[in-house]
Write an enzyme that holds these catalytic residues in place. Sequence first.
Site, mmCIF file in Angstrom:
data_model
loop_
_atom_site.group_PDB
_atom_site.id
_atom_site.type_symbol
_atom_site.label_atom_id
_atom_site.label_comp_id
_atom_site.label_asym_id
_atom_site.label_seq_id
_atom_site.Cartn_x
_atom_site.Cartn_y
_atom_site.Cartn_z
ATOM 1 N N ASP A 1 55.159 9.319 53.837
ATOM 2 C CA ASP A 1 56.148 8.686 55.011
ATOM 3 C C ASP A 1 55.157 7.126 55.830
ATOM 4 O O ASP A 1 55.196 6.024 56.570
ATOM 5 C CB ASP A 1 56.274 9.338 55.804
ATOM 6 N N LYS B 1 56.233 25.793 55.312
ATOM 7 C CA LYS B 1 56.946 26.806 55.769
ATOM 8 C C LYS B 1 55.674 28.212 56.889
ATOM 9 O O LYS B 1 55.025 27.604 56.330
ATOM 10 C CB LYS B 1 57.662 27.855 54.818
HETATM 11 O O1 F6P Z 1 57.538 14.201 55.814
HETATM 12 C C1 F6P Z 1 57.236 13.502 54.302
HETATM 13 C C2 F6P Z 1 59.378 13.822 53.510
HETATM 14 O O2 F6P Z 1 58.410 13.121 52.185
HETATM 15 C C3 F6P Z 1 60.138 13.232 53.697
HETATM 16 O O3 F6P Z 1 60.476 11.685 53.378
HETATM 17 C C4 F6P Z 1 60.552 13.851 52.764
HETATM 18 O O4 F6P Z 1 62.463 14.418 53.458
HETATM 19 C C5 F6P Z 1 60.547 15.678 53.541
HETATM 20 O O5 F6P Z 1 59.077 15.540 53.372
HETATM 21 C C6 F6P Z 1 61.330 16.058 51.739
HETATM 22 O O6 F6P Z 1 60.234 17.770 51.749
HETATM 23 P P1 F6P Z 1 60.337 19.242 51.437
HETATM 24 O O7 F6P Z 1 61.284 18.617 50.489
HETATM 25 O O8 F6P Z 1 59.306 19.270 50.401
HETATM 26 O O9 F6P Z 1 60.865 20.120 52.068
#
Ligand code: F6P
Length: 364
Positions: A142, A76
């Site tokens: 990913d 963020k």
């Molecule tokens: O981009 C990586 C990732 O693990 C995605 O696969 C997933 O949607 C996202 O981060 C979730 O991130 P967070 O829950 O930390 O916001």
Amino acid sequence: MKRVLVATGGGDCPGLNAVIRAVVKRAEQERDWEVIGSIESFNGILREPTEIRVLDEKAVAGIHVQGGTIIGSTNKGGPFAWPIKNKDGSWDYADRSDEMIRKLQYLGVDAVISVGGDGSQRISQGLFEKGLNVIGVPKTIDNDLLATDFTFGFQSAVQVATEAVDKLVTTAASHNRVLVLEVMGRNAGWIALHAAIAGGAEVCLVPEIPYDLNKILEKLKSRYSRGKGNAIVVVSEGAMPKGGEVVGVKSTEVGYEHIRLGGIAHKLSYDLKEAGFEADMRETVLGHLQRGGVPVAYDRILASQFGVKAFEMVLKGEFGKMVAYRHPDIIAVPLTEALDRPNFVNPDCSLVRTARGLGISFGD
Ligand code: F6P
């Protein structure tokens, strides 16, 4: 004494600590360098009082085995979009990048190693364009960056997802059920594809290949005879039906840009039932289990390679570049090149062909 600052940004993943340790261990060999860490990416620099931590051999001893990051992370805000609360409760975003660069100068920081995904590396590039000596280290669970053959954390996530498939296979067989496993993969289906092959799934759904429900139905029915049978479906969180959309919710978290994906496994089960599929179905959403815990050996090694290389790039002054793995070498690529090239599952790639050769359906 010269100073290099390390920051870890974006979603965490196994191997971040191994990168930090490798930077510190390599820097200690130079004697005139000190490593400091900014807490929660660059937020530690932007906050008052400043939140930084000296990273010496003692601080990093044994951390290559630990998941997460000892200096924290965030997905963020950041120096270009710092959230500021208005009197009426609404939020605005301020560009504090110049102020941050001045603060880094004041702190005697000569170079920055920024470990993070595409969002973090866009920040790295923006700071580099403003004159900051930045080096990027790619981090994406990913595995969706083409500039590097692999990113650390990915193999650990694949291991967790594969072990989940292994566990689901026995319970699916005992109950004649279809078990649907939802794994991470926002735009790239690599975790699903690897886990489906390694675990022996029947169906694999990825964001790059929108699915046709009837094709999945056909495949699942072929696995049943007189009510007996079972099957495993591995689905990426970002998968979608042909002509349809991803399943998720808009986040209410301040400064969080993404849609929070989740729910495709349940949607798929529901849609299959509606379409007349009779066998029992259950859903498992693996979620952040894929991001936590001990990194597998492969990720510890790759992360260590990235950390050592990143510090050696600092010594050589190779700024505005990102560390990348191109088998068998660890190289430096311009950040701009790395950011422009996502690594998506090509429906014609050899791994997809392998999966099809094993009888795995992509629902297409
Ligand atoms: O981009 C990586 C990732 O693990 C995605 O696969 C997933 O949607 C996202 O981060 C979730 O991130 P967070 O829950 O930390 O916001």
